[in-house]
Design an enzyme around this catalytic site. Structure first.
Site, PDB file in Angstrom:
ATOM      1  N   ASP A 198      -9.542   0.369  -3.608  1.00 20.33           N
ATOM      2  CA  ASP A 198      -8.707  -0.138  -2.430  1.00 20.33           C
ATOM      3  C   ASP A 198      -7.832  -1.565  -2.878  1.00 20.33           C
ATOM      4  O   ASP A 198      -8.312  -2.329  -3.584  1.00 20.33           O
ATOM      5  CB  ASP A 198      -9.700  -0.731  -1.495  1.00 20.33           C
ATOM      6  CG  ASP A 198      -9.401  -1.076   0.018  1.00 20.33           C
ATOM      7  OD1 ASP A 198      -9.345   0.140   0.660  1.00 20.33           O
ATOM      8  OD2 ASP A 198      -8.770  -2.055   0.299  1.00 20.33           O
ATOM      9  N   HIS A 223       0.728  -1.161   0.140  1.00 20.09           N
ATOM     10  CA  HIS A 223       0.068   0.009  -0.045  1.00 20.09           C
ATOM     11  C   HIS A 223       0.938   1.135   0.108  1.00 20.09           C
ATOM     12  O   HIS A 223       0.774   2.028  -0.694  1.00 20.09           O
ATOM     13  CB  HIS A 223      -0.738   0.004   1.268  1.00 20.09           C
ATOM     14  CG  HIS A 223      -2.166  -0.825   0.986  1.00 20.09           C
ATOM     15  ND1 HIS A 223      -2.257  -2.250   1.155  1.00 20.09           N
ATOM     16  CD2 HIS A 223      -3.523  -0.287   0.940  1.00 20.09           C
ATOM     17  CE1 HIS A 223      -3.340  -2.860   0.971  1.00 20.09           C
ATOM     18  NE2 HIS A 223      -3.805  -1.726   0.726  1.00 20.09           N
ATOM     19  N   ASP A 232      -7.893   4.368   0.253  1.00 17.90           N
ATOM     20  CA  ASP A 232      -6.716   4.268  -0.651  1.00 17.90           C
ATOM     21  C   ASP A 232      -6.341   5.037  -1.409  1.00 17.90           C
ATOM     22  O   ASP A 232      -5.220   5.888  -1.254  1.00 17.90           O
ATOM     23  CB  ASP A 232      -6.297   2.734  -0.845  1.00 17.90           C
ATOM     24  CG  ASP A 232      -6.230   1.583   0.026  1.00 17.90           C
ATOM     25  OD1 ASP A 232      -5.853   2.067   1.418  1.00 17.90           O
ATOM     26  OD2 ASP A 232      -6.378   0.385  -0.064  1.00 17.90           O
TER      27      ASP A 232
END
Length: 423
Positions: free
Chosen positions: A310, A161, A297
């Site tokens: 996401d 991420h 995100d």
């Protein structure tokens, strides 16, 4: 007149006060000073000290609003957590290897942490394996996952991420850009035994994979920083949570179920989650009052639409065979969504994007601008060769809710219940 001679240079001690007074009066009359009488004041009695008061514990005479809380998708979905019935005896977070019996059925309603990356992500640490996988489509199982040999676990998910958050997809050398961020982020998210070069190669493939029908012909590499908003933090008031409690405030999480049934068609993966709500009183009974906090995100802008994205690093394949795109085909992703609380996340984050665009985008029209939600299961994104099944690339779960549903849920979170929908 002159006082010369009236005030002597010295004098003897007067015999008594009367004599002293006569001398001083003579000087005063001559203008040396003015006399004033000063009598000794009578001694005043001390102020009375009151007796000490009697002490006692105070009595609580107010009511605590125990329905108010600062919550998150993580906290709301926690009530849906269940224990896997059959899982491998051990899954190494460092290597992704598994030993023991392969899972035959896993029902996971995991705690999910999609808030700012200050703790390892826990939504991707739990495995999901379909009970009886459908036969693979032709060619789907022939494409190896670029992350087949990379670790699993919460820290690895947070690492991926962070890299995708900070890397510039329009860098002249994307691999070098990604490798730089892999090495930088490993300082904060250390993963033992990770091959940084292999991860950089895999993420190039992720960035070159098709994003599916909500962004036709588009990849992550095509969308630069000017068209993406990463880690959209939010604090969303719930049911009047930013003001005094209003009479009749009884909105609960279970009130989402009638809306999902009313606005979504049969077979919709998110609609199916309404049944989970209706069969889980502890989950459905949670009050929606206070604030909802979290972080999206990334929001991508493409083709005049805005997509809520996401990233997921979940391992969806078997543990005793090489990981391929087949484990991330569309029907498998639908099963994975149904065995998690991700549908709740999709619903809430769609509302967050709606609220943000309504506030910041002039002329905002949800029918036109709200593009939908993408769950990018990066282990199934295999670059330009990613298999496409019925128009849907492996590794990409696409969901575009009706604008009317998003608006109805937004109103519900504000404490406004749609009276036209049976609760």
């Amino acid at each position: 007149g002159s006082t010369s001679g009236a005030v002597p240079d010295s004098f003897g001690t007067p015999a008594d006060d009367t004599a002293a007074t006569a001398v001083l009066k003579t000087w005063a009359d001559a203008g040396a000073f003015a006399l004033e009488r000063a009598d000794v004041a009578a001694q005043q009695p001390a102020a009375p000290i009151p007796p000490p008061p009697s002490l006692a514990a105070g009595r609580w005479n107010r009511t605590i609003d125990d329905t108010w809380r600062r919550t998150s998708y993580t906290a709301l979905s926690a009530r849906a957590e269940s224990v896997p019935e059959s899982v491998p005896e051990s899954i190494s977070e460092a290597t992704g290897e598994a030993t023991g019996e392969v899972a035959t059925r896993v029902e996971v309603r995991s705690l999910v942490d999609s808030e700012p990356e200050v703790m390892p992500r826990t939504d991707e640490a739990q495995p999901f394996v379909a009970a009886e996988p459908d036969p693979f489509r032709t060619g789907v199982d022939d494409v190896a996952s670029p992350m087949a040999d990379l670790p699993v676990g919460a820290t690895f998910g947070s690492l991926v991420h962070a890299i995708l958050e900070h890397a510039d997809p329009h860098a002249p050398d994307l691999r070098a850009e990604l490798l730089t961020h892999v090495r930088e982020q490993l300082i904060e998210w250390p993963v033992d035994g990770l091959d940084a070069e292999l991860l950089a190669d895999a993420l190039v493939q992720v960035c070159d994979s098709p994003l599916g029908p909500l962004a036709p012909g588009v990849t992550l590499r095509d969308i630069g920083h000017r068209d993406r908003l990463t880690e959209l933090d939010f604090e969303l008031p719930l049911s009047g949570g930013d003001g005094p409690r209003r009479p009749g405030d009884q909105v609960r999480l279970g009130d989402l179920a009638p809306l999902l049934h009313a606005y979504l068609p049969e077979g919709d993966a998110v609609r199916a989650w309404a049944d989970v709500l209706q069969t889980s009183p502890d989950l459905a009974g949670q009050p929606l009052r206070g604030y909802l906090t979290g972080s999206v995100d990334v929001v991508l802008r493409t083709g005049g639409r805005y997509l809520v994205v996401d990233y997921k690093t979940n391992w969806l394949g078997p543990f005793d065979a090489p990981l391929t795109a087949a484990s991330y085909r569309p029907e498998q992703l639908t099963q994975a969504m149904g065995h998690s609380s991700y549908p709740l996340q999709a619903v809430l984050y769609a509302v967050v994007a709606h609220r943000f665009l309504r506030w910041r985008l002039p002329g905002y029209d949800p029918e036109q601008h709200l593009g939908g939600v993408l769950y990018l299961y990066v282990r199934g994104m295999c670059g330009p060769d990613t298999p496409v099944v019925d128009g849907n690339p492996c590794g990409v779960f696409s969901w575009r809710p009706p604008a009317a549903l998003v608006e109805a849920i937004s109103d519900l979170l504000d404490g406004v219940v749609d009276e036209g929908v049976s609760r």
